[in-house]
Design an enzyme around this catalytic site. Structure first.
Site, PDB file in Angstrom:
ATOM      1  N   LYS A 155       1.542  -1.897   4.957  1.00 18.03           N
ATOM      2  CA  LYS A 155       1.353  -3.367   4.653  1.00 18.03           C
ATOM      3  C   LYS A 155       2.787  -3.956   4.402  1.00 18.03           C
ATOM      4  CE  LYS A 155       0.521  -4.407   0.503  1.00 18.03           C
ATOM      5  NZ  LYS A 155       1.511  -4.278  -0.659  1.00 18.03           N
ATOM      6  N   ASP A 205      -3.949   0.924   4.381  1.00 17.67           N
ATOM      7  CA  ASP A 205      -4.181   0.239   2.886  1.00 17.67           C
ATOM      8  C   ASP A 205      -4.557   1.258   1.974  1.00 17.67           C
ATOM      9  OD1 ASP A 205      -5.555  -0.820   0.730  1.00 17.67           O
ATOM     10  OD2 ASP A 205      -5.903  -2.694   1.823  1.00 17.67           O
ATOM     11  N   HIS A 206      -3.564   1.559   1.144  1.00 16.64           N
ATOM     12  CA  HIS A 206      -3.590   2.778   0.378  1.00 16.64           C
ATOM     13  C   HIS A 206      -4.948   3.065  -0.478  1.00 16.64           C
ATOM     14  CE1 HIS A 206      -1.343   1.007  -2.750  1.00 16.64           C
ATOM     15  NE2 HIS A 206      -1.750   2.027  -3.600  1.00 16.64           N
ATOM     16  N   GLY A 246      13.794   5.701   2.702  1.00 19.12           N
ATOM     17  CA  GLY A 246      13.224   4.696   1.684  1.00 19.12           C
ATOM     18  C   GLY A 246      12.281   5.190   0.453  1.00 19.12           C
ATOM     19  N   ASP A 249       0.255  -9.640  -1.522  1.00 19.28           N
ATOM     20  CA  ASP A 249       0.439  -8.085  -1.975  1.00 19.28           C
ATOM     21  C   ASP A 249      -0.608  -7.371  -2.519  1.00 19.28           C
ATOM     22  OD1 ASP A 249       2.643  -6.299  -2.856  1.00 19.28           O
ATOM     23  OD2 ASP A 249       1.868  -6.581  -4.902  1.00 19.28           O
ATOM     24  N   HIS A 259      -5.695  -4.842  -0.302  1.00 12.55           N
ATOM     25  CA  HIS A 259      -6.619  -4.096  -1.486  1.00 12.55           C
ATOM     26  C   HIS A 259      -7.641  -4.552  -2.089  1.00 12.55           C
ATOM     27  CE1 HIS A 259      -2.768  -1.911  -1.043  1.00 12.55           C
ATOM     28  NE2 HIS A 259      -2.017  -2.378  -1.868  1.00 12.55           N
ATOM     29  N   LYS A 262       0.550  -8.782 -12.462  1.00  9.12           N
ATOM     30  CA  LYS A 262       1.603  -7.935 -13.197  1.00  9.12           C
ATOM     31  C   LYS A 262       1.858  -8.299 -14.484  1.00  9.12           C
ATOM     32  CE  LYS A 262       3.327  -6.553  -8.993  1.00  9.12           C
ATOM     33  NZ  LYS A 262       3.061  -5.167  -8.540  1.00  9.12           N
ATOM     34  N   LEU A 317       9.307   4.465  -0.033  1.00  3.77           N
ATOM     35  CA  LEU A 317       7.903   4.820   0.184  1.00  3.77           C
ATOM     36  C   LEU A 317       8.124   6.262   0.771  1.00  3.77           C
ATOM     37  CD1 LEU A 317       5.070   3.844   0.558  1.00  3.77           C
ATOM     38  CD2 LEU A 317       5.432   3.606   2.925  1.00  3.77           C
ATOM     39  N   LYS A 321      -7.803   6.142  -1.963  1.00  7.09           N
ATOM     40  CA  LYS A 321      -8.171   6.272  -3.439  1.00  7.09           C
ATOM     41  C   LYS A 321      -9.508   6.939  -3.270  1.00  7.09           C
ATOM     42  CE  LYS A 321      -5.102   3.117  -5.711  1.00  7.09           C
ATOM     43  NZ  LYS A 321      -4.122   3.851  -6.288  1.00  7.09           N
TER      44      LYS A 321
HETATM   45  C1  BG6 Z   1       1.180  -1.940  -3.524  1.00  6.90           C
HETATM   46  C2  BG6 Z   1       1.966  -3.307  -4.068  1.00  6.90           C
HETATM   47  O1  BG6 Z   1       0.745  -1.918  -2.386  1.00  6.90           O
HETATM   48  O2  BG6 Z   1       0.259  -1.594  -4.576  1.00  6.90           O
HETATM   49  C3  BG6 Z   1       2.317  -2.998  -5.327  1.00  6.90           C
HETATM   50  O3  BG6 Z   1       2.873  -3.626  -3.011  1.00  6.90           O
HETATM   51  C4  BG6 Z   1       1.455  -2.344  -6.380  1.00  6.90           C
HETATM   52  O4  BG6 Z   1       2.730  -4.375  -5.992  1.00  6.90           O
HETATM   53  C5  BG6 Z   1       0.875  -1.253  -5.856  1.00  6.90           C
HETATM   54  O5  BG6 Z   1       2.229  -2.224  -7.667  1.00  6.90           O
HETATM   55  C6  BG6 Z   1      -0.331  -0.742  -6.634  1.00  6.90           C
HETATM   56  O6  BG6 Z   1      -0.630   0.407  -6.165  1.00  6.90           O
HETATM   57  P1  BG6 Z   1      -1.338   1.593  -7.161  1.00  6.90           P
HETATM   58  O7  BG6 Z   1      -1.789   2.659  -6.322  1.00  6.90           O
HETATM   59  O8  BG6 Z   1      -0.097   1.803  -8.170  1.00  6.90           O
HETATM   60  O9  BG6 Z   1      -2.502   0.691  -7.903  1.00  6.90           O
END
Ligand code: BG6
Length: 514
Positions: free
Chosen positions: A172, A201-202, A34, A259, A264, A364, A36, A206
């Site tokens: 997530k 939760d990425h 995929g 989302d 986040h 967005k 990701l 950061k």
């Molecule tokens: C993801 C969302 O978790 O984070 C996306 O599903 C979003 O919709 C993205 O675009 C944003 O991540 P980053 O790291 O580019 O700010």
């Protein structure tokens, strides 16, 4: 002193602090073909291997529905590394060596039989010298999480052997509301212990989000003012300049509230608002973060419109290109009520924050990609210069710029040189790249390494997931009860709907223009 969030990584330590805590591992990526995996996971693993942050050998086993040979999968991995790695491979030999530890197994997530095949492959690799430590990364559609976990158990891949603890990483969204999150949790925790489960939760990975804690708790001068006495309000902005792309099906179910907000944004909020933890251990930090989430005042259904604005992007131009309205996007219903923009006003009910509004917004197709936290301080109690001012003075603000242009600014009033009492706002500015060069690891590098060493600090625990869904569910309930049929539309490339400006204006405040 290295600042690896209290942990010293390992072999050989890039910081020269040599405690070995990581072990060789096998990353099993369910959903290995995929997006990701291609954009984030494979490049991140390549990077932590390249830097020698985990001992060799490190294997990757891709597992997904397609029928691929090992060689075909290696081809995809090579492409992913070439295209997305933060530091491109130094030589072909480096990439070839990496690929020699890459394998593939076709797996049907619902079918225990195919997990038996996966186990056979993993056992065979182990006999050939691969690590017995396995990390299962669930990079699949959420509907597959439950069946995967159950099938791992059914074939013995979740078994603990002596000191071996298989770990599972879950992308997530973790559920789509509280009941479904609890249901998923129950399945996951019937197979794995909490300390084996890593909910990603990425944003927490950061660099600049982690720095919030350092900024607050390693400096004596800010913390004394970090409260209701000095702070007027806080604004958290996560703006994106892109639309939903080809993710219509997913987005329709999620909307920006699931989302971005549930995960986040609430995690960033908890970093900003938490009390100092008693120690630097994962659980004491997570205890403090979760207390914040539990203190958020629920938004009553009857007050939903005063506290929450939602909207959809209409058609128009973004960065000079024609953009379809959200309702015209592929896989989006013509009468969709899914929001692509949200602004929320919330309160944290505790001694530190009582009465201080936190304004969150995300959307967005906003004018630029920017994530920042603005701590807006109160004005002075008595304005000495009021008779000579032409414009009202802006009180000081502390801006934590999470991305891009990572840095921190503090604004304050100064006298413009000259005979007049001309008072202007200026900023003291810190910029990461100027200070440290381009060194920040990608969030996934940090988080994957944390999974390897078993550090859950930057991963939401069950209680955090529950608390954030409770808050979000209440908002969704408010929307359902309001029976609105159409959402306000905003122009792509604008800062959102006028209703969000009005929400602030009703409080005599303004959104910042980052
Ligand atoms: C993801 C969302 O978790 O984070 C996306 O599903 C979003 O919709 C993205 O675009 C944003 O991540 P980053 O790291 O580019 O700010």
């Amino acid at each position: 002193m290295s600042a690896n969030l209290g942990r010293v990584y390992s072999v050989p330590s890039p910081t020269g602090q040599g405690t070995v805590s990581a072990r060789p591992v096998v990353f099993v990526i369910l959903g290995g073909t995929g997006d990701l995996a291609r954009r984030k996971l494979v490049p991140a693993i390549f990077e932590i291997v390249r830097q020698g942050l985990i001992p060799q050998p490190v294997h990757i086993v891709g597992a997904a529905g397609s029928d691929l040979t090992h060689e075909e999968f290696r081809g995809r991995v090579a492409e992913a590394v070439r295209e997305f790695a933060r530091v491109k491979p130094g030589s072909d030999a480096e990439l070839v060596e990496f690929l020699s530890h890459v394998f593939y197994q076709s797996v049907k997530f619902q079918d225990a039989g195919s997990f038996r095949e996966l186990k056979l492959l993993l056992d065979e690799l182990e006999r050939g010298g691969a690590s017995p430590h396995r990390i299962f990364y669930l990079a699949t559609p959420p509907s597959a999480y439950g069946p995967i976990v159950q099938n791992l158990q059914a074939v013995g891949l979740a078994d603990r052997r002596d000191d071996l603890w298989p770990r599972v990483v879950i992308e997530k969204p973790f559920g789509r509301d509280l009941p479904s999150a609890l249901e998923l949790n129950q399945v996951v925790l019937s197979v794995f212990d909490e300390h084996q489960v890593y909910r990603i939760d990425h944003y927490l990975g950061k660099e600049t989000v982690q720095n919030i804690m350092v900024f607050r708790f390693a400096n004596g001068i800010f913390e004394p003012t970090w409260n209701r006495r000095y702070i007027d309000h806080v604004q958290i902005t996560v703006a994106e300049e892109i639309g939903i792309g080809s993710r219509g099906r997913y987005y329709e179910e999620a909307g920006v509230i699931r989302d971005m907000v549930q995960n986040h944004m609430l995690q960033i909020l908890s970093m900003i608002a938490m009390e100092p933890p008693t120690s630097f251990h994962a659980d004491s930090i997570r205890d403090e973060r979760v207390k914040v989430l539990k203190c958020i005042r629920p938004i009553p259904v009857s007050a939903i419109n005063e506290h929450v604005v939602r909207a959809q992007y209409g058609s128009g131009l973004a960065k000079g290109s024609k953009v379809w309205a959200y309702r015209e996007e592929d896989n989006v219903a013509a009468e969709s009520m899914t929001e692509t923009y949200i602004a929320i006003k919330l309160f944290i009910e505790n001694w530190r924050w009582a009465g201080v509004p936190f304004y969150l917004r995300s959307g967005k197709y906003l004018p630029k990609r920017v994530t920042e936290v603005a701590i807006q301080y109160r004005g002075v109690p008595h304005m000495l210069f009021r008779d000579v001012l032409t414009d009202p003075l802006e009180p000081s603000a502390l801006i934590l710029r999470i991305q891009p242009d990572e840095g921190i600014s503090l604004t304050f009033s100064t006298k413009h040189p000259g005979m007049l009492m001309d008072i202007r706002n200026q900023a003291m500015d810190f910029n990461y790249y100027e200070a440290y060069g381009d060194k920040a690891p990608d969030a996934y590098e940090r988080l994957l390494l944390d999974v390897v060493v078993g550090d859950g600090t930057l991963f939401p625990r069950t209680d955090a997931v529950v608390a954030s869904w409770k808050f979000v569910d209440q908002i969704v309930e408010g929307w359902r009860a309001s029976r609105v049929r159409n959402l306000p539309q905003y122009e792509p490339g604008s800062w959102g709907p006028v209703e969000a400006v009005e929400m602030m204006a009703a409080d005599q405040r303004k959104w910042r223009r980052p």
